[in-house]
Design an enzyme around this catalytic site. Structure first.
Site, PDB file in Angstrom:
ATOM      1  N   SER A 124       0.717  -1.065  -0.281  1.00  0.00           N
ATOM      2  CA  SER A 124       0.128   0.132   0.157  1.00  0.00           C
ATOM      3  C   SER A 124       0.794   1.561   0.472  1.00  0.00           C
ATOM      4  O   SER A 124       2.018   1.478  -1.012  1.00  0.00           O
ATOM      5  CB  SER A 124      -0.991   0.179   1.149  1.00  0.00           C
ATOM      6  OG  SER A 124      -2.133   0.860   0.906  1.00  0.00           O
ATOM      7  N   ASP A 241     -10.129  -4.731  -5.301  1.00  0.00           N
ATOM      8  CA  ASP A 241      -9.985  -3.692  -3.622  1.00  0.00           C
ATOM      9  C   ASP A 241      -9.517  -2.716  -4.010  1.00  0.00           C
ATOM     10  O   ASP A 241     -10.091  -1.654  -5.192  1.00  0.00           O
ATOM     11  CB  ASP A 241      -8.071  -3.294  -5.075  1.00  0.00           C
ATOM     12  CG  ASP A 241      -7.207  -2.611  -3.789  1.00  0.00           C
ATOM     13  OD1 ASP A 241      -7.326  -1.800  -2.488  1.00  0.00           O
ATOM     14  OD2 ASP A 241      -5.513  -3.014  -3.318  1.00  0.00           O
ATOM     15  N   HIS A 271      -7.681  -5.453  -0.543  1.00  0.00           N
ATOM     16  CA  HIS A 271      -6.436  -5.207  -0.148  1.00  0.00           C
ATOM     17  C   HIS A 271      -5.129  -5.865   0.750  1.00  0.00           C
ATOM     18  O   HIS A 271      -5.030  -5.750  -0.206  1.00  0.00           O
ATOM     19  CB  HIS A 271      -6.088  -3.592   0.197  1.00  0.00           C
ATOM     20  CG  HIS A 271      -5.664  -2.538   0.363  1.00  0.00           C
ATOM     21  ND1 HIS A 271      -4.522  -2.004  -0.947  1.00  0.00           N
ATOM     22  CD2 HIS A 271      -5.071  -2.190   0.995  1.00  0.00           C
ATOM     23  CE1 HIS A 271      -3.979  -1.642  -0.474  1.00  0.00           C
ATOM     24  NE2 HIS A 271      -3.595  -1.084   0.454  1.00  0.00           N
TER      25      HIS A 271
HETATM   26  O1  ZYH Z   1      -0.808   2.368   3.025  1.00  0.00           O
HETATM   27  C1  ZYH Z   1      -2.017   2.250   3.647  1.00  0.00           C
HETATM   28  C2  ZYH Z   1      -3.245   3.547   3.609  1.00  0.00           C
HETATM   29  C3  ZYH Z   1      -4.133   3.925   3.906  1.00  0.00           C
HETATM   30  C4  ZYH Z   1      -4.937   4.996   3.960  1.00  0.00           C
HETATM   31  C5  ZYH Z   1      -4.636   5.540   2.788  1.00  0.00           C
HETATM   32  N1  ZYH Z   1      -5.776   6.701   1.800  1.00  0.00           N
HETATM   33  C6  ZYH Z   1      -4.972   6.515   0.299  1.00  0.00           C
HETATM   34  O2  ZYH Z   1      -3.920   5.339   0.204  1.00  0.00           O
HETATM   35  C7  ZYH Z   1      -3.880   5.080   1.419  1.00  0.00           C
HETATM   36  C8  ZYH Z   1      -2.957   3.889   1.551  1.00  0.00           C
HETATM   37  C9  ZYH Z   1      -5.206   7.388  -0.468  1.00  0.00           C
HETATM   38  C10 ZYH Z   1      -6.139   9.131   0.616  1.00  0.00           C
HETATM   39  C11 ZYH Z   1      -6.730   9.934  -0.748  1.00  0.00           C
HETATM   40  C12 ZYH Z   1      -5.511  10.172  -1.684  1.00  0.00           C
HETATM   41  C13 ZYH Z   1      -4.966   9.043  -2.484  1.00  0.00           C
HETATM   42  C14 ZYH Z   1      -4.430   7.636  -1.651  1.00  0.00           C
HETATM   43  N2  ZYH Z   1      -2.412   0.953   4.013  1.00  0.00           N
HETATM   44  C15 ZYH Z   1      -2.057   0.297   5.122  1.00  0.00           C
HETATM   45  C16 ZYH Z   1      -2.584  -0.403   5.060  1.00  0.00           C
HETATM   46  C17 ZYH Z   1      -4.251   0.397   4.134  1.00  0.00           C
HETATM   47  N3  ZYH Z   1      -3.941  -1.169   5.612  1.00  0.00           N
HETATM   48  C18 ZYH Z   1      -4.980  -1.447   6.256  1.00  0.00           C
HETATM   49  C19 ZYH Z   1      -5.422  -2.180   7.198  1.00  0.00           C
HETATM   50  N4  ZYH Z   1      -5.179  -3.271   7.396  1.00  0.00           N
HETATM   51  C20 ZYH Z   1      -3.580  -2.957   7.139  1.00  0.00           C
HETATM   52  C21 ZYH Z   1      -2.663  -2.598   6.851  1.00  0.00           C
HETATM   53  C22 ZYH Z   1      -5.569  -4.276   7.872  1.00  0.00           C
HETATM   54  N5  ZYH Z   1      -7.286  -4.207   7.407  1.00  0.00           N
HETATM   55  C23 ZYH Z   1      -7.452  -5.724   8.190  1.00  0.00           C
HETATM   56  C24 ZYH Z   1      -7.262  -6.716   7.957  1.00  0.00           C
HETATM   57  C25 ZYH Z   1      -5.645  -6.527   8.333  1.00  0.00           C
HETATM   58  N6  ZYH Z   1      -4.487  -5.346   7.651  1.00  0.00           N
END
Ligand code: ZYH
Length: 303
Positions: A124, A241, A271
């Site tokens: 991510s 995703d 995702h």
């Molecule tokens: O790096 C991110 C992430 C988080 C929020 C974001 N918002 C955007 O990109 C993102 C990336 C957009 C916002 C608007 C402008 C363009 C970008 N991560 C890591 C991920 C999200 N997390 C999700 C939750 N997780 C861990 C990893 C999770 N969820 C369920 C089960 C296990 N882990």
């Protein structure tokens, strides 16, 4: 490698895992983890793991242990504003700080292990950091593994809309919260969603407008960096995703100049592919294992 400091957290009793601290160029503490090769004292390659927004590097323990089993020295830190590192939670003055800190850590570990190939793994936002790090130091990295990297601002994402609408607001209300991300739409594995929701090191506060702006900056920089990517990479992406649209994965495949590039799409997956349904996550681990083994097969462990 950075000085070992008094270890804290849960890893004290995890075999083969060490903790340490680095001080970055701004004087902030970076909380570091190291997973040593399990079968040999001398690694055949180095791998830096770059976690995503709101999370921390301890959530990559299983992946890191699998890679350490392939004779890699796996290392990581919590990015500033995350996990056990310094800085205000999910605040960064410029996205490049994340990239700069990764390069500092890679340089430090490489000084202790000269001549070894170095790989990156990112998820991510951590994937965007890996891409920008590789683009900044052409020739330094032997390859990279990307799990649903942030390449495109998903047009369907409510957050993208809010961030765009908030571009002006950033000037007056940079700390305004855009609301927390809903973890249940990021993995179909209910047990993993519960573990995520219960993890005390996760930052569950809503994304601040100023951080959303940095993520948008990152997306723009990644797009410009694509033609500078020449290293081998493995790209894993879920078709369903909702945070990082699969269109971003196709854009990356088309834009990167790398000869050796592999894309695997997981139909219906969300995702967080490394914490998805067992059949998806099992395959993700297998694909990474195979890809890394093939690209480190010639590498010899140095004395
Ligand atoms: O790096 C991110 C992430 C988080 C929020 C974001 N918002 C955007 O990109 C993102 C990336 C957009 C916002 C608007 C402008 C363009 C970008 N991560 C890591 C991920 C999200 N997390 C999700 C939750 N997780 C861990 C990893 C999770 N969820 C369920 C089960 C296990 N882990």
């Amino acid at each position: 490698m950075p000085e070992e400091s008094s270890p804290r957290g849960t890893a004290q009793n995890v075999p083969g895992e060490n903790e340490a601290q680095l001080i970055n160029a701004d004087g902030q503490h970076l909380f570091c983890r190291y997973w040593k090769p399990t079968r040999t004292a001398t690694p055949k390659a180095l791998m830096f793991v770059s976690h995503g927004a709101g999370e921390h590097c301890g959530r990559y323990r299983e992946l890191a242990q699998m890679l350490a089993g392939l004779d890699l020295l796996v290392f990581a830190h919590d990015h500033v504003g995350h996990g056990q590192s310094g800085g205000d939670r999910m605040v960064v003055s410029d996205f490049h700080v994340f990239v700069r800190d990764v390069l500092q850590h890679v340089d430090a570990v490489q000084r202790d292990h000269p001549g070894l190939p170095v790989f990156l793994l990112g998820h991510s936002m951590g994937g965007a950091i890996a891409i920008l790090t590789a683009a900044e130091r052409p020739g330094l990295f032997s390859g990279m593994v990307l799990i649903s990297p942030l390449v495109l601002a998903s047009p369907e994402s409510a957050t993208t809309f809010k961030v765009l609408a908030a571009k002006v607001l950033n000037l007056v209300l940079p700390n305004l919260s855009l609301g927390p991300i809903d973890s249940s739409v990021l993995s179909r594995n209910k047990a993993e969603v519960e573990l995520y929701n219960a993890d005390p090191l996760i930052c569950r506060a809503g994304l601040k407008v100023s951080f959303g702006m940095q993520l948008l900056n990152a997306v723009a920089r990644v797009e410009r960096a694509l033609p500078r990517l020449t290293l081998p990479f493995l790209l894993l992406q879920g078709s369903a995703d909702r945070l990082c649209d699969s269109k971003g994965a196709y854009l990356l495949m088309e834009g990167a100049k790398s000869q050796d590039k592999t894309l695997k799409i997981y139909e219906g997956a969300y995702h967080v592919l490394h914490k998805e349904l067992p059949e998806v996550t099992g395959s993700v681990f297998q694909e990474i294992k195979l890809w890394v083994s093939q690209r480190t097969a010639g590498a010899r462990s140095l004395p």
